[in-house]
Design an enzyme around this catalytic site. Sequence first.
Site, PDB file in Angstrom:
ATOM      1  N   CYS B 102       0.903  -1.140   0.000  1.00 12.57           N
ATOM      2  CA  CYS B 102       0.000   0.000   0.000  1.00 12.57           C
ATOM      3  C   CYS B 102       0.951   1.200   0.000  1.00 12.57           C
ATOM      4  O   CYS B 102       1.960   1.199   0.708  1.00 12.57           O
ATOM      5  CB  CYS B 102      -0.851  -0.016   1.264  1.00 12.57           C
ATOM      6  N   ASN B 206      -9.556   3.846   3.042  1.00 11.21           N
ATOM      7  CA  ASN B 206      -8.874   5.143   3.005  1.00 11.21           C
ATOM      8  C   ASN B 206      -8.142   5.387   1.683  1.00 11.21           C
ATOM      9  O   ASN B 206      -7.385   6.331   1.559  1.00 11.21           O
ATOM     10  CB  ASN B 206      -7.904   5.263   4.192  1.00 11.21           C
ATOM     11  N   HIS B 238      -3.384   7.094  -3.621  1.00 15.39           N
ATOM     12  CA  HIS B 238      -3.149   6.221  -2.465  1.00 15.39           C
ATOM     13  C   HIS B 238      -3.865   4.889  -2.695  1.00 15.39           C
ATOM     14  O   HIS B 238      -5.092   4.827  -2.658  1.00 15.39           O
ATOM     15  CB  HIS B 238      -3.688   6.893  -1.185  1.00 15.39           C
ATOM     16  N   GLY B 366      -2.801  13.003   4.231  1.00 16.57           N
ATOM     17  CA  GLY B 366      -3.626  13.345   5.391  1.00 16.57           C
ATOM     18  C   GLY B 366      -4.934  12.600   5.269  1.00 16.57           C
ATOM     19  O   GLY B 366      -5.109  11.761   4.384  1.00 16.57           O
ATOM     20  N   SER B 367      -5.876  12.865   6.154  1.00 11.63           N
ATOM     21  CA  SER B 367      -7.198  12.270   6.019  1.00 11.63           C
ATOM     22  C   SER B 367      -7.976  13.095   4.992  1.00 11.63           C
ATOM     23  O   SER B 367      -7.519  14.154   4.566  1.00 11.63           O
ATOM     24  CB  SER B 367      -7.906  12.271   7.366  1.00 11.63           C
ATOM     25  N   MET B 368      -9.160  12.597   4.598  1.00  8.45           N
ATOM     26  CA  MET B 368      -9.945  13.268   3.568  1.00  8.45           C
ATOM     27  C   MET B 368     -10.204  14.737   3.938  1.00  8.45           C
ATOM     28  O   MET B 368     -10.702  15.035   5.018  1.00  8.45           O
ATOM     29  CB  MET B 368     -11.289  12.542   3.423  1.00  8.45           C
ATOM     30  N   HIS B 390       3.428   7.361   8.105  1.00 15.20           N
ATOM     31  CA  HIS B 390       2.781   7.071   6.803  1.00 15.20           C
ATOM     32  C   HIS B 390       1.463   7.804   6.616  1.00 15.20           C
ATOM     33  O   HIS B 390       0.875   7.749   5.546  1.00 15.20           O
ATOM     34  CB  HIS B 390       2.586   5.577   6.628  1.00 15.20           C
ATOM     35  N   GLY B 391       0.967   8.467   7.646  1.00 20.36           N
ATOM     36  CA  GLY B 391      -0.320   9.151   7.497  1.00 20.36           C
ATOM     37  C   GLY B 391      -0.793   9.670   8.826  1.00 20.36           C
ATOM     38  O   GLY B 391      -0.012   9.778   9.774  1.00 20.36           O
ATOM     39  N   ALA B 392      -2.102   9.929   8.911  1.00 25.37           N
ATOM     40  CA  ALA B 392      -2.615  10.544  10.132  1.00 25.37           C
ATOM     41  C   ALA B 392      -2.865   9.507  11.237  1.00 25.37           C
ATOM     42  O   ALA B 392      -2.603   9.758  12.403  1.00 25.37           O
ATOM     43  CB  ALA B 392      -3.892  11.306   9.816  1.00 25.37           C
TER      44      ALA B 392
END
Lengths: 140, 468
Positions: B102, B206, B238, B366-368, B390-392
């Site tokens: 991913c 996500n 993503h 980030g998130s949506m 790797h992200g939020a």
Amino acid sequence: MENNSCGFKILENHPADVRVYVRGKTKQKLFLNALLAMNKILDPQIRTRVKSISRKIKIKSIDLNALIVDFLNEVLYQVQTNKEIYFQVQFKKFKDTEINAELIGRPFESLKEDIKAATYHNLEIKRKKGFFETMILFDV
Amino acid sequence: MFKPMQKENLQKINDYLWEFKKSGKMTVPARIYISSGMLNEVLKDRSTEQLINTSTLPGILGFAMAMPDIHEGYGFPIGGVAAMDLEQGVISPGGVGYDINCGMRLLKSELSEKEILPYLDQLATEIQKEVPSGLGKGRQIKLSIESLDKILKGGAKRLIEQGYGEKDDFENCESNGFIEEADPAVVSEHAKNRGRDQVGTLGSGNHFLEIQKVEQVFDQETARRLGLFPGQIVIMIHTGSRGLGHQIATDYIQLMMRKMGRYNILLPDRELACVPFRSSEGQNYFRAMSAGANYAWANRQMITYFVRKAWKKIFGENIFLKTVYDVAHNIAKIEKHQVNGKEKLLLVHRKGATRAFPAQPVLIPGSMGTASYVLVGTEQGKDSWYSTCHGAGRTMSRHAATRTLSGQEIINQLKAKGILVKCYSMRGIAEEAPQVYKNIDAVVEVVHQAGLSKKVARLTPLAVIKGE
């Protein structure tokens, strides 16, 4: 219990994935309810004006806890490759380490959610007050 | 009954690093890169317990580590990093995750926000039409097993050779878009069947596509090197290896559970299932996982092709989209690192963590509806085997999100911020609402301050697209 009539409940205590509580009067019923919980997560749009379909599956596992996960992952494979959703299971053979069964279902148009896999994470089938029960974590 | 881990069990190393000393069955200490403020939230779930479980794996070197976006997974926590000795250590599919490779890809345009705004809705609609989610319907094209095997072996490069991309695409891709050790022969028929009609599909959850603008540049020199400038339009992708990768993980976790006894490996969680890296099962998993990783690079390459197709429909043939970088955040790789002053080959598991070699671009979604970041790896990253976040990181379950949040309200809130949402599923929008994630700015600040990677640019979304 939410979704009690179906023998499962989708819980809210795992931030990333989906944890469900499943129970059944018999082991076969427990396995069927786990399959129905998985269907609830997948949320398919079912094609109605078509005949039902059956698929044969065979699974061997190291124990009962692994068997339910391996069963769900085999059903998930059938769902994703045949584009069908299954809502009945006829168990031809059911042992704690082996299943021969026929899945009955219908084709679907699309799914609202994807499931990567049923996981073995902290899974333990227990017998309590006349029911078999367990938690199952699905990676979505 | 689950007992949350206590802060008292942790020793503060510095403002952004905390440590669990070695105890019980731990073979190495465990470390979390996190701020004091974020730590309390992390201690509420099982993620730290999972990190400690990871520190018991045979052959783990240094520390079991977690990034600031750590959250509860299964087996390893999400955000976990573990490096193994190749001779004494194990390989664990649970240290990679079900979604092998991913990862993220970032495309850059030459256009600015001002130039694109009149066409934004049209562009987002075209992209959504071109890039399917693949949720059940799959793509129209079903690859033969022979064609699929070539993708499993050649990754993004194979598709580029067939005309689905440019040389730049694989040159700006981690490992040039393929791992050489991949072997289609150790990937099951089940996995191949799941992957035949999913090349070029986004998936759900996500996974997303965003049209973004470069809102702020922190590091002018690196931004210039990567071709990024303020106000520029970029596109972020993503996604991962879809059903094929998920099935490889399922197959090998099942296999390893059966075989672990042979190697006298006892574990606190079956999802940590592992075998010695040098065993035949370990080698086969590594080759199959590499094939899954190659499939994911090909998937992001095909999505790039579809996005370019949509882009050309609106802007014509002469305005290009070029790849800035493509990087995995669920993978195990053989890498050279310094151990006790000597260079050594290690197997580095990153599950929800991104490789960040010095000068290498790092893409953090980030998130949506919230910001994303471009970071760059640093020399100091050696402390974490050159890994970063790797992200939020989620804080609320999907079910709780759909129960408490309305998809339409989220769309309205994002619209008020000038963000367009193209998604067919209201449930999908509620599940991925910004409220259910940690603050991405806070997560990135930790890795920046800890020196694991440095901020280059902050990207903000103009349109969020989920596949049809």
